[in-house]
Design an enzyme around this catalytic site. Sequence first.
Site, PDB file in Angstrom:
ATOM      1  N   LEU A 277      -1.610   0.222   3.171  1.00  0.00           N
ATOM      2  CA  LEU A 277      -1.621   0.069   4.622  1.00  0.00           C
ATOM      3  C   LEU A 277      -3.032   0.113   5.205  1.00  0.00           C
ATOM      4  O   LEU A 277      -3.197   0.069   6.428  1.00  0.00           O
ATOM      5  CB  LEU A 277      -0.780   1.182   5.268  1.00  0.00           C
ATOM      6  N   ARG A 278      -4.031   0.174   4.335  1.00  0.00           N
ATOM      7  CA  ARG A 278      -5.405   0.257   4.826  1.00  0.00           C
ATOM      8  C   ARG A 278      -5.792  -1.022   5.576  1.00  0.00           C
ATOM      9  O   ARG A 278      -6.589  -0.988   6.514  1.00  0.00           O
ATOM     10  CB  ARG A 278      -6.359   0.511   3.661  1.00  0.00           C
ATOM     11  N   GLY A 279      -5.226  -2.161   5.185  1.00  0.00           N
ATOM     12  CA  GLY A 279      -5.533  -3.419   5.856  1.00  0.00           C
ATOM     13  C   GLY A 279      -5.132  -3.386   7.318  1.00  0.00           C
ATOM     14  O   GLY A 279      -5.910  -3.758   8.203  1.00  0.00           O
TER      15      GLY A 279
END
Length: 340
Positions: A277-279
């Site tokens: 979910l870093r994007g």
Amino acid sequence: MVFPFSAIVGQDEMKTAILIAAVDPSVGGVLVFGDRGTGKSTAVRALAALLPPMRAVVGCPYHCDPASANTSCAHCAAQKKLNGARRTERVPVPVVDLPLGATEDRVVGALDLERALSRGVKAFEPGLLARAHRGFLYIDEVNLLEDHLVDLLIDVASSGENVLEREGLSVRHPARFVLVGSGNPEEGELRPQLLDRFGLSVEVTTPRDLAVRVEVIRRRDAFDRDEAAFLRHWSPQDAKVRRRIVAAKACLARVQVPDALLECAARLCISLGTDGLRGELTLIRAARALAALDGDELLSTSHLRRVAPLALRHRLRRNPLDDSGSSVRVGKAIEELLGL
């Protein structure tokens, strides 16, 4: 003297990414990859002159933030216990170079040999990570960095803390910085673990437009012939950019993010197949910082569209059946989900 940031011709994507990182360090740093001689190092080093001073504790080797209650080092804690309050001062935001040939001791810190030999006292001599705290750590040719230093940077970047246990020393100090790297992809790829630590990725190329190339040469030649006069000429423009950064920092907390745009960010990352979910988090943070730079207090699809290539192009898995570049894949996904 450093070439002025505002005098850099073209390379708008690179300059935008650097300004976003200056406004919101939580975006996670900037990776600038591209041809040699395209202004990568020049733009990063020019950043130091743009940043407004920050408030720090007087005498602190890590220039801790006096307004923060839980990021202080042992020095600041001792000063507060002794005096009941910590004296503060305004200091420049550090922009620290990490040379490729740097030893581990120079990076993380080591025993102060002079004090050890002259006084018999074991004392810590801070390294580059200590100097970079609350600032920027710049690595030119980051793809050529030795593996043991890459591992070290990954650990510190994830924890925000440098821990040293050696030669009878046990030191722990804050080390939160914006990691900025540049390099030429022809000379080697970046390790995936470190690549993932960069929030934004920029691709720079040699300009093909004749007028742009002529203007680059003209400005560089003027700078080399009379640096002082050139800096005076561009000082008002740099001051304008500095005021824009200060205003954006003040506006950042007020920028509203509608749920519909959170959904757009998630759909975009799902479409591109990014891991984790870093994007999405980086995309939203970068878009919010860009909105603040624009003076907008409501995030729009325009902001998402402009930062999506920066935030996502280096997070894509390689597709052996698709020989198009990552920028092209991000562009297609943006067109499909957000429209032109």
